[in-house]
Scaffold this motif. Structure first.
Motif, mmCIF file in Angstrom:
data_model
loop_
_atom_site.group_PDB
_atom_site.id
_atom_site.type_symbol
_atom_site.label_atom_id
_atom_site.label_comp_id
_atom_site.label_asym_id
_atom_site.label_seq_id
_atom_site.Cartn_x
_atom_site.Cartn_y
_atom_site.Cartn_z
ATOM 1 N N LYS A 24 12.702 -7.017 -37.917
ATOM 2 C CA LYS A 24 11.761 -7.305 -39.004
ATOM 3 C C LYS A 24 12.458 -7.279 -40.363
ATOM 4 C CE LYS A 24 7.629 -5.306 -36.741
ATOM 5 N NZ LYS A 24 8.222 -4.908 -35.450
ATOM 6 N N ALA A 25 13.334 -6.302 -40.556
ATOM 7 C CA ALA A 25 14.018 -6.166 -41.845
ATOM 8 C C ALA A 25 14.982 -7.324 -42.084
ATOM 9 C CB ALA A 25 14.753 -4.835 -41.906
ATOM 10 N N LEU A 26 15.733 -7.715 -41.059
ATOM 11 C CA LEU A 26 16.671 -8.822 -41.234
ATOM 12 C C LEU A 26 15.941 -10.125 -41.524
ATOM 13 C CD1 LEU A 26 19.602 -8.436 -38.677
ATOM 14 C CD2 LEU A 26 19.425 -7.690 -41.042
ATOM 15 N N ARG A 27 14.788 -10.317 -40.914
ATOM 16 C CA ARG A 27 14.014 -11.520 -41.182
ATOM 17 C C ARG A 27 13.538 -11.556 -42.637
ATOM 18 N NH1 ARG A 27 10.772 -10.407 -36.406
ATOM 19 N NH2 ARG A 27 8.961 -10.228 -37.777
ATOM 20 N N ALA A 28 13.292 -10.403 -43.202
ATOM 21 C CA ALA A 28 12.676 -10.325 -44.526
ATOM 22 C C ALA A 28 13.669 -10.326 -45.675
ATOM 23 C CB ALA A 28 11.809 -9.069 -44.619
ATOM 24 N N GLY A 39 23.116 -14.103 -35.759
ATOM 25 C CA GLY A 39 24.557 -14.192 -35.960
ATOM 26 C C GLY A 39 24.964 -14.923 -37.217
ATOM 27 N N ASP A 40 24.036 -15.661 -37.822
ATOM 28 C CA ASP A 40 24.343 -16.359 -39.068
ATOM 29 C C ASP A 40 24.073 -15.506 -40.290
ATOM 30 O OD1 ASP A 40 21.602 -16.326 -38.730
ATOM 31 O OD2 ASP A 40 21.290 -18.331 -39.567
ATOM 32 N N ARG A 41 23.713 -14.245 -40.064
ATOM 33 C CA ARG A 41 23.469 -13.333 -41.176
ATOM 34 C C ARG A 41 24.680 -12.420 -41.362
ATOM 35 N NH1 ARG A 41 18.245 -12.561 -42.387
ATOM 36 N NH2 ARG A 41 19.162 -11.878 -44.351
ATOM 37 N N PRO A 42 25.050 -12.086 -42.605
ATOM 38 C CA PRO A 42 26.228 -11.249 -42.870
ATOM 39 C C PRO A 42 25.888 -9.758 -42.730
ATOM 40 C CG PRO A 42 25.258 -11.964 -44.933
ATOM 41 C CD PRO A 42 24.422 -12.575 -43.850
ATOM 42 N N VAL A 43 25.931 -9.249 -41.512
ATOM 43 C CA VAL A 43 25.505 -7.875 -41.228
ATOM 44 C C VAL A 43 26.651 -7.069 -40.634
ATOM 45 C CG1 VAL A 43 23.848 -6.417 -40.025
ATOM 46 C CG2 VAL A 43 23.174 -8.723 -40.750
#
Length: 225
Positions: A85-89, A119-123
């Motif tokens: 939920k947090a990554l989506r937001a 995977g396209d998010r810089p985490v």
């Protein structure tokens, strides 16, 4: 819902969070976001979250009272984790995620699933001992000799590895048949490639700077498969 930040974000989950682990990331970002009960962990570290995202089933009453109401963003659906939920937001150049590993194995596995799914998010998933990221199409890291380098597949993926004790131009990984854990850096530049989403890179926390630099330089949107 979309929370956009120009600066990096520390995202805190509701799992165990050692002060030493939080210290690794605290000064790397100016924004602190909690996934549900992670707000209590942030408050315990003396930080009032800039935002709290989740279904709010883990946030304590005392924690809720200590946080301005306009910083609470409730997402009621139960089909995803609070990390999801947090990554989506959150939209930000870089996310340091802490408090998502170490308590329960199923929670740790769920966190890896989220890393691969986004995977396209810089985490960067930062724990007491390890830094874990989803492997993009190409990633270059400067690592000292002997440093542990592990690749764990969550799907069928073919990877390339150069600059490691055991290097391969193309190695087929699969969670049931072949994994790539406990390799070692030869010393210097390590180059990793992946032909598809679904493999995570796990290295010691001492490599946090190298992973951060490599991830920021990588093209996370390169096509994979």
């Amino acid at each position: 819902m979309s929370l956009k930040y120009r600066d990096s974000v520390v995202l805190v989950g509701g799992g165990p969070l050692e002060a030493a682990t939080f210290a690794l990331v605290r000064d790397r970002a100016d924004i602190f976001v909690a996934a549900d009960g992670g707000a209590d962990a942030l408050l315990a570290m003396g930080v009032i979250p800039d935002a709290v995202i989740g279904d709010m089933d883990s946030l304590s009453a005392a924690g809720r009272a200590a946080i301005p109401a306009d910083r609470l963003f409730e997402v009621t659906e139960q089909d995803s984790t609070d990390f999801d939920k947090a990554l989506r937001a959150v939209e930000t150049p870089l996310i340091y995620a802490v408090g998502f590993t170490g308590a329960r194995l199923d929670h740790g596995l769920a966190a890896l699933h989220v890393l691969a799914r986004y995977g396209d998010r810089p985490v960067l998933l930062v724990g007491e001992q390890d830094v874990t990221v989803h492997l993009p199409a190409r990633l270059a890291l400067e690592l000292p000799p002997g440093m542990r380098v592990s690749l764990f597949p969550l799907d069928a993926v073919t990877v390339g590895m150069a600059g490691l004790r055991w290097s391969f131009e193309a190695l087929a990984l699969h969670p049931m048949r072949k994994i790539g854990t406990s390799n070692e850096a030869s010393g210097g530049m390590v180059s990793l490639t992946s032909d598809a989403p679904g493999v995570v890179l796990i290295v010691p926390t001492e490599a946090l700077d190298a992973v951060e630099t490599g991830l920021q330089s990588a093209d996370l949107h390169s096509p994979q498969r």
